[in-house]
Write an enzyme that holds these catalytic residues in place. Structure first.
Site, mmCIF file in Angstrom:
data_model
loop_
_atom_site.group_PDB
_atom_site.id
_atom_site.type_symbol
_atom_site.label_atom_id
_atom_site.label_comp_id
_atom_site.label_asym_id
_atom_site.label_seq_id
_atom_site.Cartn_x
_atom_site.Cartn_y
_atom_site.Cartn_z
ATOM 1 N N SER A 1 11.052 -38.495 -56.895
ATOM 2 C CA SER A 1 10.108 -39.613 -56.927
ATOM 3 C C SER A 1 10.554 -40.653 -57.932
ATOM 4 O O SER A 1 11.164 -40.336 -58.954
ATOM 5 C CB SER A 1 8.714 -39.103 -57.301
ATOM 6 O OG SER A 1 7.833 -40.176 -57.564
ATOM 7 N N THR B 1 1.616 -42.423 -47.192
ATOM 8 C CA THR B 1 1.289 -41.045 -46.844
ATOM 9 C C THR B 1 -0.115 -40.729 -47.353
ATOM 10 O O THR B 1 -0.719 -41.507 -48.088
ATOM 11 C CB THR B 1 2.277 -40.065 -47.502
ATOM 12 O OG1 THR B 1 2.178 -40.187 -48.933
ATOM 13 C CG2 THR B 1 3.712 -40.330 -47.065
ATOM 14 N N TYR C 1 3.401 -34.848 -63.261
ATOM 15 C CA TYR C 1 4.104 -35.114 -62.000
ATOM 16 C C TYR C 1 5.502 -35.669 -62.270
ATOM 17 O O TYR C 1 6.496 -35.199 -61.698
ATOM 18 C CB TYR C 1 3.296 -36.093 -61.154
ATOM 19 C CG TYR C 1 3.907 -36.392 -59.808
ATOM 20 C CD1 TYR C 1 3.817 -35.475 -58.762
ATOM 21 C CD2 TYR C 1 4.562 -37.602 -59.568
ATOM 22 C CE1 TYR C 1 4.370 -35.754 -57.517
ATOM 23 C CE2 TYR C 1 5.120 -37.877 -58.328
ATOM 24 C CZ TYR C 1 5.024 -36.954 -57.309
ATOM 25 O OH TYR C 1 5.572 -37.237 -56.081
ATOM 26 N N ALA C 2 5.587 -36.666 -63.155
ATOM 27 C CA ALA C 2 6.879 -37.271 -63.475
ATOM 28 C C ALA C 2 7.808 -36.251 -64.138
ATOM 29 O O ALA C 2 9.008 -36.218 -63.858
ATOM 30 C CB ALA C 2 6.693 -38.488 -64.376
ATOM 31 N N ALA C 3 7.245 -35.424 -65.019
ATOM 32 C CA ALA C 3 8.057 -34.405 -65.684
ATOM 33 C C ALA C 3 8.607 -33.410 -64.672
ATOM 34 O O ALA C 3 9.773 -32.990 -64.748
ATOM 35 C CB ALA C 3 7.226 -33.683 -66.743
ATOM 36 N N ILE D 1 5.686 -44.710 -50.301
ATOM 37 C CA ILE D 1 5.710 -44.699 -48.845
ATOM 38 C C ILE D 1 4.320 -44.296 -48.390
ATOM 39 O O ILE D 1 3.652 -43.484 -49.041
ATOM 40 C CB ILE D 1 6.805 -43.738 -48.320
ATOM 41 C CG1 ILE D 1 6.953 -43.851 -46.809
ATOM 42 C CG2 ILE D 1 6.569 -42.316 -48.765
ATOM 43 C CD1 ILE D 1 8.190 -43.134 -46.255
ATOM 44 N N LYS E 1 9.218 -33.997 -61.468
ATOM 45 C CA LYS E 1 10.231 -34.647 -60.643
ATOM 46 C C LYS E 1 11.521 -34.875 -61.431
ATOM 47 O O LYS E 1 12.616 -34.828 -60.864
ATOM 48 C CB LYS E 1 9.690 -35.968 -60.088
ATOM 49 C CG LYS E 1 8.599 -35.777 -59.037
ATOM 50 C CD LYS E 1 9.093 -34.982 -57.829
ATOM 51 C CE LYS E 1 8.081 -34.949 -56.697
ATOM 52 N NZ LYS E 1 8.575 -34.227 -55.514
#
Length: 239
Positions: free
Chosen positions: A136, A184, A149-151, A182, A153
């Protein structure tokens, strides 16, 4: 070589295959003749003779192992893996529910590790394999509210890089495709004004389209990418 030639006889495992990006990727491989196995918690949403759906919770190690037991009843070969399944809870760190944070770690990081681990055991039999992680732009842009979430990814890309070194002698490559926004179900959960700000800051300021994702996957899954491993490709210039 056409895509039908490239994917003929190939077995592809895609996690999170029931919806969103995972379903789009699954339908793409099916269109060009690959055998596709989908891992997802939900029931099948794809009806195709070459598609096999196995209900697997990517956040549960035992469920993944059971999924591979079922997969091996179908085939003893696996050529391409797309680690796509992910969950996102966007929230300030001080009020992030610990259970939501743990779920992201289990599904977004531990899950791909286990899938890649089990898949590589099958790939080593044929000395050929492609492991592609769906990352991401959050790993690079580090948006507020996306700490876990960033960690995860970021960790996913590092996971691919280390496994690339371990698996290179077996002719297995490991790469990461870091997609930008995108449309979703996951994206719909987020404040749209926040998404608009992120997109506006990209060098190519637009939503990603399915072909943007599929073009890169086709390359990374092909023989043409045999000398490319331990790489992260960011869509939209997100890095």
């Amino acid at each position: 070589m056409t895509l039908k030639d490239a994917y003929l006889g190939k077995c592809v495992l895609i996690t999170g295959s029931s919806r969103g990006v995972g379903r789009c990727i699954s339908e793409h491989f099916l269109q060009y003749g690959a055998q596709v196995v989908g891992f997802a918690r939900s029931t099948a949403t794809i009806n195709n003779a070459k598609y096999t759906h196995i209900q697997v919770d990517i956040g549960d190690v035992k469920s993944i192992q059971n999924g591979f037991t079922e997969l091996k009843k179908l085939t003893n070969q696996l050529h391409i893996v797309i680690n796509n399944a992910a969950v996102l809870t966007s929230q300030y760190a001080m009020i992030m529910p610990p259970a939501a944070a743990q779920a992201m770690i289990n599904i977004n990081l531990m899950g791909p590790f286990m899938v890649s681990r089990e898949a590589s055991k099958l790939m080593r039999k044929t000395k050929w394999g492609r492991i592609i992680n769906i990352g991401s732009m959050a790993a690079s842009l580090e948006p507020i509210g996306d700490s876990i979430y960033a960690a995860c990814k970021t960790g996913l890309a590092t996971l691919a890089n280390v496994m690339a070194k371990e698996l290179a002698p077996l002719n297995i490559t490991c790469n990461t495709l870091a997609i930008s926004a995108i449309k979703t179900d996951m994206l719909e959960q987020l404040p749209q004004e926040k998404i608009a700000q992120v997109i506006a800051g990209l060098p190519i300021p637009r939503f990603a389209e399915p072909d943007d994702v599929l073009n890169v996957i086709d390359f990374l899954a092909s023989e043409r990418s045999s000398y490319i491993t331990a790489q992260t490709i960011y869509l939209g210039g997100a890095n």
